[in-house]
Motif scaffolding. Structure first.
Motif, short mmCIF file in Angstrom:
data_model
loop_
_atom_site.label_atom_id
_atom_site.label_comp_id
_atom_site.label_asym_id
_atom_site.label_seq_id
_atom_site.Cartn_x
_atom_site.Cartn_y
_atom_site.Cartn_z
N UNK A 230 0.80 -1.22 0.00
CA UNK A 230 0.00 0.00 0.00
C UNK A 230 0.84 1.28 0.00
N UNK A 231 2.16 1.16 -0.04
CA UNK A 231 2.98 2.38 -0.07
C UNK A 231 2.89 3.03 -1.44
N UNK A 232 3.17 4.33 -1.51
CA UNK A 232 3.00 5.11 -2.74
C UNK A 232 3.87 4.60 -3.88
N UNK A 233 5.09 4.16 -3.57
CA UNK A 233 5.99 3.68 -4.62
C UNK A 233 5.44 2.40 -5.26
N UNK A 234 4.94 1.48 -4.43
CA UNK A 234 4.40 0.21 -4.95
C UNK A 234 3.15 0.46 -5.79
N UNK A 235 2.30 1.40 -5.35
CA UNK A 235 1.10 1.74 -6.11
C UNK A 235 1.47 2.32 -7.46
N UNK A 236 2.50 3.18 -7.48
CA UNK A 236 2.96 3.78 -8.74
C UNK A 236 3.51 2.72 -9.69
N UNK A 237 4.29 1.78 -9.13
CA UNK A 237 4.86 0.70 -9.96
C UNK A 237 3.75 -0.18 -10.51
N UNK A 238 2.74 -0.48 -9.70
CA UNK A 238 1.62 -1.31 -10.13
C UNK A 238 0.84 -0.64 -11.26
N UNK A 239 0.60 0.66 -11.12
CA UNK A 239 -0.14 1.38 -12.16
C UNK A 239 0.63 1.40 -13.48
N UNK A 240 1.93 1.60 -13.40
CA UNK A 240 2.74 1.62 -14.61
C UNK A 240 2.76 0.24 -15.27
#
Length: 351
Positions: free
Chosen positions: A256-266
């Motif tokens: 749920x951290x911002x970096x993981x969310x960003x990687x998932x979206x990409x």
């Protein structure tokens, strides 16, 4: 088809085959289906689908079953499935060490039955729990174990982890012989999927503008060479690119951290782009003129091409002695002899 129903949320085995004469049922239980198989090449072997007892306190039941099945066996033999057993601590990543007594017990069974664990190609684990969390555990529970006669008959047999699955288990694929791939001479073909990329137009414009002193043929040759290299990133290896995207999404699952969310979206964005490119790619090859633009059934496009290739491919023929041969047993000689005889002049009279 022979099936063993699931026990609650676990278990369940199914054996399916194409022709009635290919397989004979030997025995079955809630934990196994044992078959005798005869393939097109005339090789007869034994294939057993296994679901190992998940309850550790009842693991002895699986081991006893394997020992019973191994009695009085003279055929090449392969057992495949979810054994719920490990052969070493290397079969597990994360969590507590696996009980050594269970590892030792399973290894003793393999030794008593003269069975060996086949090497698994690809990712080393086939089951997981708690992906993307601090309690992520991965284990190799699915395997194929074989006897020495099986390895003698099927020396080229391979076992591959297909990895991608909607289940917590990965599917494994056993191939008994090497697949002979068609050798294609690669000629340049313009891909319609490239037109979706602005870079395609830019490459063509730069080649034309930067080679004003070249002939039309030289410009086309230069342009096709650059497009072929660049196009591999757009229409090359769809399976590998989809696999990479799904692996990233799988690793980020639950975080749920911002970096993981960003990687998932990409990764999700790239995955969607690959699916669109794949659809256009296979639509161009399907040659089904009645299909309308916008039809998202890319599986149909893919199967249309694969079916046509399968129909046109020659895998085996009968020789002059009425014996079936393939590319490993002299099929090229059958083809050569046929055409040599066909075009050999014999007793021709001209009026």
């Amino acid at each position: 088809m022979v099936t063993v129903e699931t026990q609650g949320l676990s278990g369940g085995i199914a054996m399916l085959w194409m022709y009635k004469e290919e397989a004979i049922l030997n025995s079955f239980s809630k934990n196994h289906i044992d078959m005798r198989i005869k393939n097109k090449s005339g090789n007869e072997y034994r294939l057993t689908g296994v679901f190992g007892e998940p309850d550790r306190s009842k693991r002895q039941e699986t081991w006893s079953m394997l020992r019973t099945l191994a009695m009085n066996n003279s055929l090449p033999w392969c057992l495949i499935g979810d054994f719920n057993n490990m052969t070493s601590q290397n079969d597990k990543a994360g969590g507590r060490p696996y009980p050594q007594r269970l590892i030792q017990g399973f290894r003793e069974v393999l030794n008593d039955c003269n069975l060996v664990d086949m090497e698994l190609r690809g990712y080393p684990y086939t089951w997981e729990r708690g992906a993307g969390t601090s309690e992520w555990i991965e284990v190799r529970l699915d395997r194929a174990i074989v006897n020495i006669p099986f390895l003698d008959v099927f020396a080229d047999a391979t076992l591959t982890n297909l990895e991608i699955s909607t289940s917590d288990h990965c599917p494994i694929l056993l191939e008994l012989q090497k697949i002979i791939k068609d050798v294609h001479i690669k000629n340049f073909r313009f891909e319609n999927a490239w037109l979706r990329e602005p870079m395609c137009h830019q490459i063509v414009e730069e080649v034309w503008a930067g080679n004003t002193n070249k002939t039309l043929f030289e410009k086309l040759e230069k342009c096709s060479s650059i497009l072929s290299t660049w196009g591999q990133e757009i229409t090359g290896s769809f399976k590998k690119r989809i696999h990479n995207c799904k692996r990233i999404l799988k690793a980020m699952k639950g975080r749920r951290d911002s970096n993981s969310i960003s990687v998932s979206r990409e990764a999700q964005k790239k995955l969607s782009e690959v699916y669109v490119q794949q659809e256009v790619f296979w639509r161009q090859r399907s040659k089904q003129l009645w299909l309308r633009e916008g039809d998202n059934n890319s599986k149909f496009f893919h199967s249309s091409v694969k079916k046509r290739r399968a129909i046109n491919k020659i895998c085996s023929l009968k020789n002059s002695q009425d014996q079936l041969v393939d590319w490993n047993t002299g099929l090229e000689n059958v083809v050569t002899d046929y055409f040599s005889e066909l075009f050999t002049r014999s007793h021709t009279e001209w009026q």
